[in-house]
Motif scaffolding. Structure first.
Motif, PDB file in Angstrom:
ATOM      1  N   ALA A  91       0.831  -1.200   0.000  1.00  9.95           N
ATOM      2  CA  ALA A  91       0.000   0.000   0.000  1.00  9.95           C
ATOM      3  C   ALA A  91       0.872   1.259   0.000  1.00  9.95           C
ATOM      4  CB  ALA A  91      -0.932   0.001   1.208  1.00  9.95           C
ATOM      5  N   THR A  92       1.881   1.255   0.853  1.00  5.63           N
ATOM      6  CA  THR A  92       2.805   2.393   0.909  1.00  5.63           C
ATOM      7  C   THR A  92       3.565   2.539  -0.407  1.00  5.63           C
ATOM      8  OG1 THR A  92       3.081   2.068   3.283  1.00  5.63           O
ATOM      9  CG2 THR A  92       4.755   3.378   2.164  1.00  5.63           C
ATOM     10  N   THR A  93       3.998   1.419  -0.960  1.00 11.25           N
ATOM     11  CA  THR A  93       4.743   1.443  -2.216  1.00 11.25           C
ATOM     12  C   THR A  93       3.870   1.932  -3.367  1.00 11.25           C
ATOM     13  OG1 THR A  93       6.094  -0.418  -1.445  1.00 11.25           O
ATOM     14  CG2 THR A  93       6.129   0.056  -3.805  1.00 11.25           C
ATOM     15  N   LEU A  94       2.605   1.533  -3.388  1.00 10.53           N
ATOM     16  CA  LEU A  94       1.693   1.965  -4.445  1.00 10.53           C
ATOM     17  C   LEU A  94       1.446   3.473  -4.360  1.00 10.53           C
ATOM     18  CD1 LEU A  94      -0.082   1.230  -6.824  1.00 10.53           C
ATOM     19  CD2 LEU A  94      -1.892   0.565  -5.226  1.00 10.53           C
ATOM     20  N   ALA A  95       1.279   3.982  -3.150  1.00 12.31           N
ATOM     21  CA  ALA A  95       1.122   5.431  -2.975  1.00 12.31           C
ATOM     22  C   ALA A  95       2.370   6.165  -3.452  1.00 12.31           C
ATOM     23  CB  ALA A  95       0.841   5.747  -1.510  1.00 12.31           C
ATOM     24  N   LEU A  96       3.524   5.610  -3.123  1.00 12.83           N
ATOM     25  CA  LEU A  96       4.795   6.192  -3.563  1.00 12.83           C
ATOM     26  C   LEU A  96       4.886   6.212  -5.081  1.00 12.83           C
ATOM     27  CD1 LEU A  96       7.753   7.079  -2.769  1.00 12.83           C
ATOM     28  CD2 LEU A  96       8.350   4.676  -2.945  1.00 12.83           C
ATOM     29  N   ALA A  97       4.512   5.106  -5.719  1.00  4.73           N
ATOM     30  CA  ALA A  97       4.565   5.008  -7.175  1.00  4.73           C
ATOM     31  C   ALA A  97       3.633   6.026  -7.834  1.00  4.73           C
ATOM     32  CB  ALA A  97       4.193   3.587  -7.613  1.00  4.73           C
ATOM     33  N   CYS A 147       6.016   6.665 -10.900  1.00  9.81           N
ATOM     34  CA  CYS A 147       6.821   5.463 -11.136  1.00  9.81           C
ATOM     35  C   CYS A 147       5.913   4.406 -11.775  1.00  9.81           C
ATOM     36  CB  CYS A 147       7.419   4.943  -9.832  1.00  9.81           C
ATOM     37  SG  CYS A 147       8.524   6.108  -8.997  1.00  9.81           S
ATOM     38  N   HIS A 148       5.784   4.464 -13.080  1.00 16.61           N
ATOM     39  CA  HIS A 148       4.802   3.630 -13.779  1.00 16.61           C
ATOM     40  C   HIS A 148       5.112   2.137 -13.674  1.00 16.61           C
ATOM     41  CE1 HIS A 148       3.191   7.358 -15.296  1.00 16.61           C
ATOM     42  NE2 HIS A 148       4.356   7.671 -15.841  1.00 16.61           N
ATOM     43  N   GLY A 149       6.388   1.772 -13.790  1.00 12.54           N
ATOM     44  CA  GLY A 149       6.749   0.365 -13.683  1.00 12.54           C
ATOM     45  C   GLY A 149       6.454  -0.189 -12.300  1.00 12.54           C
ATOM     46  N   LEU A 150       6.741   0.583 -11.271  1.00 12.95           N
ATOM     47  CA  LEU A 150       6.484   0.151  -9.896  1.00 12.95           C
ATOM     48  C   LEU A 150       4.980   0.030  -9.649  1.00 12.95           C
ATOM     49  CD1 LEU A 150       7.584  -0.507  -7.099  1.00 12.95           C
ATOM     50  CD2 LEU A 150       7.634   1.949  -6.602  1.00 12.95           C
ATOM     51  N   LYS A 151       4.231   0.937 -10.216  1.00  8.93           N
ATOM     52  CA  LYS A 151       2.770   0.887 -10.072  1.00  8.93           C
ATOM     53  C   LYS A 151       2.206  -0.390 -10.689  1.00  8.93           C
ATOM     54  CE  LYS A 151      -1.307   3.635 -11.355  1.00  8.93           C
ATOM     55  NZ  LYS A 151      -1.736   4.911 -12.002  1.00  8.93           N
TER      56      LYS A 151
END
Length: 344
Positions: A274-280, A285-289
């Motif tokens: 969840a935190t990583t998706l918000a960051l993306a 950060c399209h690849g991370l998303k």
């Protein structure tokens, strides 16, 4: 509020280092020689010359300005340093300017990497084994401001946070993580990096924390470029750099973002997704998303994400990405429902 003009006093001082080679042999890294004191703005000043660099800056020439008045306090100065060529002209490449508040006697600030030894030796700046360095010091004295209903007797001093963090960067007291870049090691502080960069926060305190430990290696980046990036993180300002270096910094920042994005893609878990998706979403950060969306395509991962600490933050900060996620997870035949969700 009416403000009277500022009163500026400028003084130029030039030191000549005769016997450059001999002094370089005699003094070790961190050792310096001091110029004759000179006066600017009613205060005594001196220049410190480090032939082999200060602290861990071996291979460079360093130069600092130091306040030498016993009764001085919080003296703000604009300072310029520059190497002079044989005609007495200041080099635009090996010069720079900064503003600094010298707090008391002994306070100093300057350039740790004015020029590399290999760039100086054999250049027009070294003539007859002699080096000349020019220092321009401008003391700015603000006349007290007057308000329409009286005189302002109390003045809040400017924040020194950037100077304090800059000093922490120089001393590296309490550093708890080390970056290996271009054959050099750069100690740093996890909490400073995490507070200034959400990417570093996710990398240093997220799923990869245990694997990172106390050391990180960054490949394909010049050490001086990374050092400038650290300077920005700690002081919110760029060091004096050449135009070419500014371009390198831009490329390095973009590359560092992609490197961190790649690492985060390989370490997605239910607690941090969840935190990583918000960051993306916040940092494009399209690849991370896409990697987060793929991870959440599993019902068990989706359920675990909803129970994580970062879920509420994701809902509040990036509601649009949740709508996109829901639309992604719906079956293809429910296209009309997807369109409705995305239009909300």
């Amino acid at each position: 509020m009416r403000r009277r003009p500022e009163k500026n006093e400028l003084r130029t001082h030039v030191i000549k280092i005769d016997g450059y080679s001999q002094i370089k042999e005699l003094l070790q890294t961190g050792e310096y020689t001091t110029s004759i004191p000179f006066s600017v703005g009613g205060h005594s000043w001196a220049m410190r010359y480090y032939p082999n660099g200060c602290r861990e800056r071996a291979g460079y020439l360093s130069v600092f300005l130091v306040l030498d008045s016993a009764d001085a306090k919080d003296v703000k100065a604009k300072v310029s340093f520059g190497l002079l060529d044989m005609d007495g002209v200041t080099s635009p490449t090996y010069s720079g300017t900064f503003e600094y508040i010298f707090q008391n006697k002994g306070s100093s600030y300057g350039f740790t990497k004015l020029i590399k030894h290999k760039d100086l030796e054999g250049s027009v700046h070294l003539r007859g084994d002699s080096v000349r360095i020019r220092c321009d010091v401008t003391i700015v004295t603000k006349i007290r401001s007057e308000e329409t209903k009286g005189i302002q007797y109390v003045k809040v001093p400017p924040s020194k946070l950037h100077q304090n963090l800059g000093g922490l960067l120089e001393s590296m007291d309490g550093a708890d993580v080390t970056f290996q870049v271009g054959g050099q090691k750069f100690p740093a502080h996890r909490y400073v990096l995490a507070a200034r960069s959400s990417v570093f926060n996710a990398e240093l305190f997220g799923a990869m924390k245990e694997k990172i430990g106390g050391s990180m290696k960054i490949d394909d980046m010049e050490s001086d470029v990374f050092e400038s990036l650290l300077h920005f993180i700690y002081t919110d300002s760029l060091p004096v750099v050449e135009t070419v270096m500014a371009g390198h910094l831009l490329v390095a920042a973009d590359r560092l973002k992609l490197m961190c994005e790649e690492k985060l893609c390989n370490h997605i878990d239910a607690k941090m997704v969840a935190t990583t998706l918000a960051l993306a979403e916040q940092h494009s950060c399209h690849g991370l998303k896409e990697a987060c969306f793929d991870f959440l395509s599993s019902p068990s991962n989706l359920k675990a994400m909803k129970a994580s600490d970062g879920y509420e933050h994701l809902k509040n900060s990036c509601p649009s990405v949740l709508k996109e996620l829901i639309a992604r997870l719906l079956p293809v035949e429910l296209k009309a429902v997807k369109d409705i969700i995305m239009s909300i």
